[in-house]
Write a protein that holds these residues in place. Sequence first.
Motif, PDB file in Angstrom:
ATOM      1  N   SER A  23       0.859  -1.176   0.000  1.00 45.54           N
ATOM      2  CA  SER A  23       0.000   0.000   0.000  1.00 45.54           C
ATOM      3  C   SER A  23       0.896   1.227   0.000  1.00 45.54           C
ATOM      4  O   SER A  23       2.071   1.147   0.394  1.00 45.54           O
ATOM      5  N   ILE A  24       0.340   2.328  -0.416  1.00 47.92           N
ATOM      6  CA  ILE A  24       1.157   3.540  -0.504  1.00 47.92           C
ATOM      7  C   ILE A  24       0.510   4.662   0.298  1.00 47.92           C
ATOM      8  O   ILE A  24      -0.672   4.641   0.585  1.00 47.92           O
ATOM      9  N   THR A  49      -1.604  11.465   6.485  1.00 45.61           N
ATOM     10  CA  THR A  49      -1.950  12.618   5.641  1.00 45.61           C
ATOM     11  C   THR A  49      -1.870  13.946   6.395  1.00 45.61           C
ATOM     12  O   THR A  49      -1.844  15.002   5.782  1.00 45.61           O
ATOM     13  N   TYR A  64       2.480  15.144   1.872  1.00 43.64           N
ATOM     14  CA  TYR A  64       1.174  15.798   1.660  1.00 43.64           C
ATOM     15  C   TYR A  64       1.271  17.319   1.648  1.00 43.64           C
ATOM     16  O   TYR A  64       0.267  18.016   1.598  1.00 43.64           O
ATOM     17  N   GLU A 103      -0.673   9.124  -3.645  1.00 42.45           N
ATOM     18  CA  GLU A 103      -1.871   8.556  -4.279  1.00 42.45           C
ATOM     19  C   GLU A 103      -1.875   8.760  -5.793  1.00 42.45           C
ATOM     20  O   GLU A 103      -2.486   7.982  -6.534  1.00 42.45           O
ATOM     21  N   LEU A 148      -0.660   5.754  -7.518  1.00 44.98           N
ATOM     22  CA  LEU A 148      -1.621   4.653  -7.628  1.00 44.98           C
ATOM     23  C   LEU A 148      -2.599   4.895  -8.781  1.00 44.98           C
ATOM     24  O   LEU A 148      -2.843   4.006  -9.609  1.00 44.98           O
ATOM     25  N   ILE A 175     -10.576  -5.395   8.190  1.00 43.58           N
ATOM     26  CA  ILE A 175      -9.887  -4.845   7.025  1.00 43.58           C
ATOM     27  C   ILE A 175      -8.607  -5.629   6.691  1.00 43.58           C
ATOM     28  O   ILE A 175      -8.250  -5.773   5.525  1.00 43.58           O
ATOM     29  N   GLU A 214      -3.683  -6.301  -4.482  1.00 46.37           N
ATOM     30  CA  GLU A 214      -3.296  -5.542  -3.287  1.00 46.37           C
ATOM     31  C   GLU A 214      -4.333  -5.741  -2.181  1.00 46.37           C
ATOM     32  O   GLU A 214      -5.494  -6.029  -2.464  1.00 46.37           O
ATOM     33  N   SER A 273      -7.066  -4.569   0.613  1.00 46.21           N
ATOM     34  CA  SER A 273      -8.030  -3.461   0.540  1.00 46.21           C
ATOM     35  C   SER A 273      -7.656  -2.312   1.480  1.00 46.21           C
ATOM     36  O   SER A 273      -8.065  -1.186   1.256  1.00 46.21           O
ATOM     37  N   GLY A 274      -6.904  -2.593   2.508  1.00 50.06           N
ATOM     38  CA  GLY A 274      -6.562  -1.555   3.481  1.00 50.06           C
ATOM     39  C   GLY A 274      -5.452  -0.649   2.967  1.00 50.06           C
ATOM     40  O   GLY A 274      -4.884  -0.861   1.898  1.00 50.06           O
ATOM     41  N   SER A 281      -1.908   2.015   4.131  1.00 50.95           N
ATOM     42  CA  SER A 281      -0.538   1.784   4.588  1.00 50.95           C
ATOM     43  C   SER A 281      -0.423   1.797   6.116  1.00 50.95           C
ATOM     44  O   SER A 281       0.670   1.599   6.643  1.00 50.95           O
ATOM     45  N   PRO A 325      -0.093   3.858   8.747  1.00 49.39           N
ATOM     46  CA  PRO A 325       1.119   4.446   9.350  1.00 49.39           C
ATOM     47  C   PRO A 325       1.149   4.324  10.863  1.00 49.39           C
ATOM     48  O   PRO A 325       2.228   4.304  11.463  1.00 49.39           O
ATOM     49  N   ASN A 331      -1.498  -7.232  10.006  1.00 44.43           N
ATOM     50  CA  ASN A 331      -2.028  -8.519   9.543  1.00 44.43           C
ATOM     51  C   ASN A 331      -1.659  -8.696   8.058  1.00 44.43           C
ATOM     52  O   ASN A 331      -2.107  -7.916   7.218  1.00 44.43           O
ATOM     53  N   ASP A 378      -5.163  -7.267  15.151  1.00 49.60           N
ATOM     54  CA  ASP A 378      -6.422  -6.673  14.686  1.00 49.60           C
ATOM     55  C   ASP A 378      -7.602  -7.636  14.760  1.00 49.60           C
ATOM     56  O   ASP A 378      -8.753  -7.207  14.782  1.00 49.60           O
TER      57      ASP A 378
HETATM   58  P1  NAD Z   1      -5.649   2.370   6.625  1.00 50.55           P
HETATM   59  O1  NAD Z   1      -6.393   1.271   5.953  1.00 50.55           O
HETATM   60  O2  NAD Z   1      -4.207   2.478   6.333  1.00 50.55           O
HETATM   61  O3  NAD Z   1      -5.836   2.252   8.203  1.00 50.55           O
HETATM   62  C1  NAD Z   1      -7.113   2.232   8.847  1.00 50.55           C
HETATM   63  C2  NAD Z   1      -7.006   1.420  10.146  1.00 50.55           C
HETATM   64  O4  NAD Z   1      -6.923   0.032   9.827  1.00 50.55           O
HETATM   65  C3  NAD Z   1      -5.758   1.754  10.964  1.00 50.55           C
HETATM   66  O5  NAD Z   1      -6.060   1.723  12.327  1.00 50.55           O
HETATM   67  C4  NAD Z   1      -4.796   0.643  10.612  1.00 50.55           C
HETATM   68  O6  NAD Z   1      -3.864   0.369  11.632  1.00 50.55           O
HETATM   69  C5  NAD Z   1      -5.733  -0.534  10.363  1.00 50.55           C
HETATM   70  N1  NAD Z   1      -5.182  -1.478   9.381  1.00 50.55           N
HETATM   71  C6  NAD Z   1      -5.125  -1.331   8.034  1.00 50.55           C
HETATM   72  N2  NAD Z   1      -4.529  -2.390   7.473  1.00 50.55           N
HETATM   73  C7  NAD Z   1      -4.202  -3.227   8.481  1.00 50.55           C
HETATM   74  C8  NAD Z   1      -3.545  -4.487   8.549  1.00 50.55           C
HETATM   75  N3  NAD Z   1      -3.105  -5.118   7.444  1.00 50.55           N
HETATM   76  N4  NAD Z   1      -3.366  -5.060   9.746  1.00 50.55           N
HETATM   77  C9  NAD Z   1      -3.805  -4.464  10.867  1.00 50.55           C
HETATM   78  N5  NAD Z   1      -4.446  -3.269  10.872  1.00 50.55           N
HETATM   79  C10 NAD Z   1      -4.632  -2.665   9.693  1.00 50.55           C
HETATM   80  O7  NAD Z   1      -6.415   3.726   6.234  1.00 50.55           O
HETATM   81  P2  NAD Z   1      -6.026   5.256   6.538  1.00 50.55           P
HETATM   82  O8  NAD Z   1      -5.457   5.390   7.898  1.00 50.55           O
HETATM   83  O9  NAD Z   1      -7.231   6.009   6.164  1.00 50.55           O
HETATM   84  O10 NAD Z   1      -4.910   5.603   5.472  1.00 50.55           O
HETATM   85  C11 NAD Z   1      -3.508   5.578   5.736  1.00 50.55           C
HETATM   86  C12 NAD Z   1      -2.743   5.851   4.457  1.00 50.55           C
HETATM   87  O11 NAD Z   1      -2.994   4.781   3.531  1.00 50.55           O
HETATM   88  C13 NAD Z   1      -3.139   7.131   3.746  1.00 50.55           C
HETATM   89  O12 NAD Z   1      -1.981   7.743   3.254  1.00 50.55           O
HETATM   90  C14 NAD Z   1      -4.026   6.658   2.618  1.00 50.55           C
HETATM   91  O13 NAD Z   1      -4.021   7.546   1.523  1.00 50.55           O
HETATM   92  C15 NAD Z   1      -3.359   5.349   2.274  1.00 50.55           C
HETATM   93  N6  NAD Z   1      -4.213   4.382   1.545  1.00 50.55           N
HETATM   94  C16 NAD Z   1      -3.616   3.679   0.565  1.00 50.55           C
HETATM   95  C17 NAD Z   1      -4.347   2.723  -0.125  1.00 50.55           C
HETATM   96  C18 NAD Z   1      -3.655   1.954  -1.216  1.00 50.55           C
HETATM   97  O14 NAD Z   1      -2.449   1.941  -1.275  1.00 50.55           O
HETATM   98  N7  NAD Z   1      -4.390   1.281  -2.075  1.00 50.55           N
HETATM   99  C19 NAD Z   1      -5.670   2.461   0.222  1.00 50.55           C
HETATM  100  C20 NAD Z   1      -6.238   3.170   1.283  1.00 50.55           C
HETATM  101  C21 NAD Z   1      -5.495   4.130   1.946  1.00 50.55           C
END
Ligand code: NAD
Length: 360
Positions: free
Chosen positions: A73-74, A78, A84, A93, A96, A264, A281, A283-284, A286, A288, A297, A338
Motif C-alpha cells: 500500500s502507498i 496525511t 502531503y 496517491e 496509484l 480490514i 493488493e 483493501s486496506g 498503509s 502508518p 495482519n 487486529d
Molecule cells: P488504513 O487502511 O491504512 O488504516 C485504517 C485502520 O486500519 C488503521 O487503524 C490501521 O492500523 C488498520 N489497518 C489497516 N490495514 C491493516 C492491517 N493489514 N493489519 C492491521 N491493521 C490494519 O487507512 P487510513 O489510515 O485512512 O490511510 C492511511 C494511508 O494509507 C493514507 O496515506 C491513505 O491515503 C493510504 N491508503 C492507501 C491505499 C492503497 O495503497 N491502495 C488504500 C487506502 C489508503
Amino acid sequence: MKYRIASIKGDGIGPEIVTQAQKVLNSVGEKYGHEFEFVELLMGGCSIDVNGVPLTEETIETAKSCDAVLMGSIGGDTRTSPWYKLEPSKRPEAGLLGIRKALKLFANLRPAYLYPELKEACPLKEEVAAKGFDMMMMRELTGGLYFGERYTKEIDGVMTAVDTLTYNENEIRRIAIKAFDIAMKRRKKVTLVDKANVLDSSRLWRKVTEEVAADYPEVEFLVMLVDNCAMQLVKDPAQFDVVLTENMFGDILSDEASMITGSIGMLPSASLNETKFGLYEPSGGSAPDIAGKNIANPIATILSAAMMLRYSFDLDREADAIEEAVKKVLREGYRTIDIAKSGEPQVKCDEMGDLIAARI
Ligand code: NAD
C-alpha cells in the motif's frame, strides 16, 4: 512455470505485508514446482523520496513487462507526512491512480468472505452471520460518474453543478465477460446491480449483460436494483456470489460488503485489464499508525497473492492451497492484533507469514 511478478511494497506496513506474501508464494513454488521472480519497484512516498515523483515511467514499463503486479500500500499519515505538502499530482496517491491508468485496469474485484472463526467481528445479526457468506464484488473502475464531464456554473442566476454518467456497450461487455468467467470459477451465479428503473446507463448495462449471459448457460443471471442490494447485503448476504456493478454503485457497495466481514486486514483485492494481467493488493491502506512494528495482519496481502495465482496465472489448485492454509491457521487459533479478541494470544506479522507458508 516461471512467473515474473512486479513487487511494489510501497509505504507504511507495505514492505512488512508484501514480504510475507512473497514468503508464501515461495512456499507454493517449492511445493508445486513453480518459480516466482520478484522485481522490486518503487511507488508512492518511497518513490518521492528517491525519485522526486510517486511513479516513474521506468516503474510503469517494468511493471508492464511482468506477468502481474503484487502491491502493498502507498501513502503516509496525511496530516503529518511531508509528502502531503506537495501539490496533489505529486503526492503518493497520484502514483496509484497513474499506474491503474497506465495498466488499463478496469475491473476491480473485492471478495467478501466471512471466516467462521471471525464471526464475532461480523456486525450483522447472529442468525445472519451464522449462515456465512462468500461473495465477489466486481466494480467497473474507469467509467461512469467519476470520469464523466463535470462543471459548476451559474445557469439563469442559480449556481448549478453537473456530473455526467456515461457508459458505452464495449465498456460494459468487457467487464460482464470477466464477471461470468469468474463466476465459472465459483458458484456460477452473477447478480447485476443497477438502477434500471431510472437510469438509461443502467438499462444499457442490463441489455449488454443479458447478451453476455446468453453465452454462459451454466451461470445463473439475476438483476437487482442498487437500493435493494444495499439492504440485501445486511439482510441476507449469503444469497450473493458474483455481484457486478458500475463504478459509483460499486464504490459504495464494496465498502458495505467489506464492513460486514468485520476486518480490514483480511480483505484482498484485484484490478484486472483486458488480458490476464492484474494488480493485486490488500483493501486496506498503509496503516502508518502501526508501520514498522511487525504487528500488521499480512493475510489480506497473502490472499491477494492467491487471487493473482487464480486470475492471472490460472493456478487454481495453488490458489486453493493458500486459501486453505489461511483457514487452517485461523482454525488453529492464531491471530494478529487486529483480529484477536481480548485475552487471545497474538502473533506478529512475520510469524503469521511463517505459519501460513508452513501449511501450504
Ligand atoms: P488504513 O487502511 O491504512 O488504516 C485504517 C485502520 O486500519 C488503521 O487503524 C490501521 O492500523 C488498520 N489497518 C489497516 N490495514 C491493516 C492491517 N493489514 N493489519 C492491521 N491493521 C490494519 O487507512 P487510513 O489510515 O485512512 O490511510 C492511511 C494511508 O494509507 C493514507 O496515506 C491513505 O491515503 C493510504 N491508503 C492507501 C491505499 C492503497 O495503497 N491502495 C488504500 C487506502 C489508503
